[in-house]
Design a protein around this motif. Sequence first.
Motif, PDB file in Angstrom:
ATOM      1  N   SER A  72      16.507  33.264  18.109  1.00  0.00           N
ATOM      2  CA  SER A  72      17.666  32.481  17.681  1.00  0.00           C
ATOM      3  C   SER A  72      18.888  32.798  18.531  1.00  0.00           C
ATOM      4  N   LEU A  73      19.755  31.811  18.646  1.00  0.00           N
ATOM      5  CA  LEU A  73      21.067  31.975  19.270  1.00  0.00           C
ATOM      6  C   LEU A  73      22.063  31.116  18.506  1.00  0.00           C
ATOM      7  N   ARG A  74      23.317  31.520  18.571  1.00  0.00           N
ATOM      8  CA  ARG A  74      24.381  30.723  17.965  1.00  0.00           C
ATOM      9  C   ARG A  74      25.447  30.455  19.027  1.00  0.00           C
ATOM     10  N   LEU A  75      25.679  29.189  19.288  1.00  0.00           N
ATOM     11  CA  LEU A  75      26.724  28.784  20.220  1.00  0.00           C
ATOM     12  C   LEU A  75      28.000  28.450  19.459  1.00  0.00           C
ATOM     13  N   SER A  76      29.130  28.773  20.079  1.00  0.00           N
ATOM     14  CA  SER A  76      30.443  28.431  19.511  1.00  0.00           C
ATOM     15  C   SER A  76      31.261  27.710  20.561  1.00  0.00           C
ATOM     16  N   CYS A  77      32.151  26.851  20.101  1.00  0.00           N
ATOM     17  CA  CYS A  77      33.034  26.127  21.013  1.00  0.00           C
ATOM     18  C   CYS A  77      34.369  25.914  20.311  1.00  0.00           C
ATOM     19  N   ALA A  78      35.414  26.501  20.878  1.00  0.00           N
ATOM     20  CA  ALA A  78      36.749  26.397  20.302  1.00  0.00           C
ATOM     21  C   ALA A  78      37.620  25.470  21.136  1.00  0.00           C
ATOM     22  N   ALA A  79      38.277  24.535  20.461  1.00  0.00           N
ATOM     23  CA  ALA A  79      39.154  23.579  21.139  1.00  0.00           C
ATOM     24  C   ALA A  79      40.605  24.011  20.992  1.00  0.00           C
ATOM     25  N   SER A  80      41.364  23.795  22.051  1.00  0.00           N
ATOM     26  CA  SER A  80      42.794  24.108  22.024  1.00  0.00           C
ATOM     27  C   SER A  80      43.521  23.186  22.979  1.00  0.00           C
ATOM     28  N   GLY A  81      44.863  23.183  22.862  1.00  0.00           N
ATOM     29  CA  GLY A  81      45.658  22.370  23.770  1.00  0.00           C
ATOM     30  C   GLY A  81      46.366  21.242  23.044  1.00  0.00           C
ATOM     31  N   SER A  82      46.583  20.149  23.759  1.00  0.00           N
ATOM     32  CA  SER A  82      47.355  19.014  23.231  1.00  0.00           C
ATOM     33  C   SER A  82      46.468  18.157  22.328  1.00  0.00           C
ATOM     34  N   ILE A  83      46.351  18.583  21.087  1.00  0.00           N
ATOM     35  CA  ILE A  83      45.457  17.913  20.136  1.00  0.00           C
ATOM     36  C   ILE A  83      46.207  17.571  18.870  1.00  0.00           C
ATOM     37  N   PHE A  84      46.233  16.274  18.535  1.00  0.00           N
ATOM     38  CA  PHE A  84      46.726  15.855  17.225  1.00  0.00           C
ATOM     39  C   PHE A  84      45.580  15.886  16.214  1.00  0.00           C
ATOM     40  N   ARG A  85      44.448  15.349  16.650  1.00  0.00           N
ATOM     41  CA  ARG A  85      43.282  15.299  15.763  1.00  0.00           C
ATOM     42  C   ARG A  85      42.000  15.341  16.586  1.00  0.00           C
ATOM     43  N   ILE A  86      41.007  16.036  16.056  1.00  0.00           N
ATOM     44  CA  ILE A  86      39.686  16.052  16.663  1.00  0.00           C
ATOM     45  C   ILE A  86      38.774  15.148  15.850  1.00  0.00           C
ATOM     46  N   ASN A  87      38.160  14.196  16.509  1.00  0.00           N
ATOM     47  CA  ASN A  87      37.186  13.341  15.826  1.00  0.00           C
ATOM     48  C   ASN A  87      35.805  13.993  15.934  1.00  0.00           C
ATOM     49  N   ASP A  88      34.828  13.269  16.386  1.00  0.00           N
ATOM     50  CA  ASP A  88      33.481  13.822  16.465  1.00  0.00           C
ATOM     51  C   ASP A  88      33.405  14.966  17.476  1.00  0.00           C
ATOM     52  N   MET A  89      32.567  15.943  17.156  1.00  0.00           N
ATOM     53  CA  MET A  89      32.262  17.028  18.083  1.00  0.00           C
ATOM     54  C   MET A  89      30.751  17.085  18.240  1.00  0.00           C
ATOM     55  N   GLY A  90      30.323  17.603  19.373  1.00  0.00           N
ATOM     56  CA  GLY A  90      28.888  17.630  19.588  1.00  0.00           C
ATOM     57  C   GLY A  90      28.473  18.611  20.656  1.00  0.00           C
ATOM     58  N   TRP A  91      27.173  18.765  20.755  1.00  0.00           N
ATOM     59  CA  TRP A  91      26.556  19.597  21.795  1.00  0.00           C
ATOM     60  C   TRP A  91      25.574  18.737  22.584  1.00  0.00           C
ATOM     61  N   TYR A  92      25.672  18.853  23.891  1.00  0.00           N
ATOM     62  CA  TYR A  92      24.753  18.205  24.811  1.00  0.00           C
ATOM     63  C   TYR A  92      24.050  19.298  25.615  1.00  0.00           C
ATOM     64  N   ARG A  93      22.963  18.937  26.253  1.00  0.00           N
ATOM     65  CA  ARG A  93      22.292  19.877  27.141  1.00  0.00           C
ATOM     66  C   ARG A  93      21.738  19.148  28.350  1.00  0.00           C
ATOM     67  N   GLN A  94      21.629  19.933  29.417  1.00  0.00           N
ATOM     68  CA  GLN A  94      21.076  19.389  30.660  1.00  0.00           C
ATOM     69  C   GLN A  94      20.196  20.448  31.304  1.00  0.00           C
ATOM     70  N   SER A  95      18.950  20.110  31.508  1.00  0.00           N
ATOM     71  CA  SER A  95      18.029  21.009  32.198  1.00  0.00           C
ATOM     72  C   SER A  95      17.784  20.477  33.605  1.00  0.00           C
ATOM     73  N   ALA A  96      17.195  21.312  34.426  1.00  0.00           N
ATOM     74  CA  ALA A  96      17.024  20.995  35.845  1.00  0.00           C
ATOM     75  C   ALA A  96      16.274  19.684  36.026  1.00  0.00           C
ATOM     76  N   GLY A  97      16.860  18.786  36.780  1.00  0.00           N
ATOM     77  CA  GLY A  97      16.215  17.530  37.111  1.00  0.00           C
ATOM     78  C   GLY A  97      16.239  16.477  36.028  1.00  0.00           C
ATOM     79  N   LYS A  98      16.964  16.748  34.947  1.00  0.00           N
ATOM     80  CA  LYS A  98      17.009  15.803  33.837  1.00  0.00           C
ATOM     81  C   LYS A  98      18.432  15.345  33.567  1.00  0.00           C
ATOM     82  N   GLU A  99      18.529  14.217  32.863  1.00  0.00           N
ATOM     83  CA  GLU A  99      19.831  13.710  32.449  1.00  0.00           C
ATOM     84  C   GLU A  99      20.388  14.561  31.310  1.00  0.00           C
TER      85      GLU A  99
END
Length: 121
Positions: free
Chosen positions: A17-44
Amino acid sequence: QVQLVESGGGLVQPGGSLRLSCAASGSIFRINDMGWYRQSAGKERELVAAITPRGSTNYTDSVKGRFTISRDNAKSTVYLQMNSLKPEDTAVYYCNALTRRTPWSRLSTNWGQGTQVTVSS
């Protein structure tokens, strides 16, 4: 400017198991959808999981039942809990967030720098 800072990647054995985290900061009034994408070698780059501000989620079929996406709106942070990892989950994982800078701004898409997840024995 919006910054997305990811953490939690690494090397893990199959079944682990692993747990990924992602913290947003900066010029933000509101955050809508958030998500995780991945890309492996040679793939979209592909969507792994997404979550709305109210907590509705969707997952790509290959991770259903193994991965869980969640968010803490107070901390502007999104998480990805990955269980029962398989070698085919190996990829660079990118955080994504749709944000508005003001109440009247159009939505903008923002990306993290990516974090490597390697599943190998």
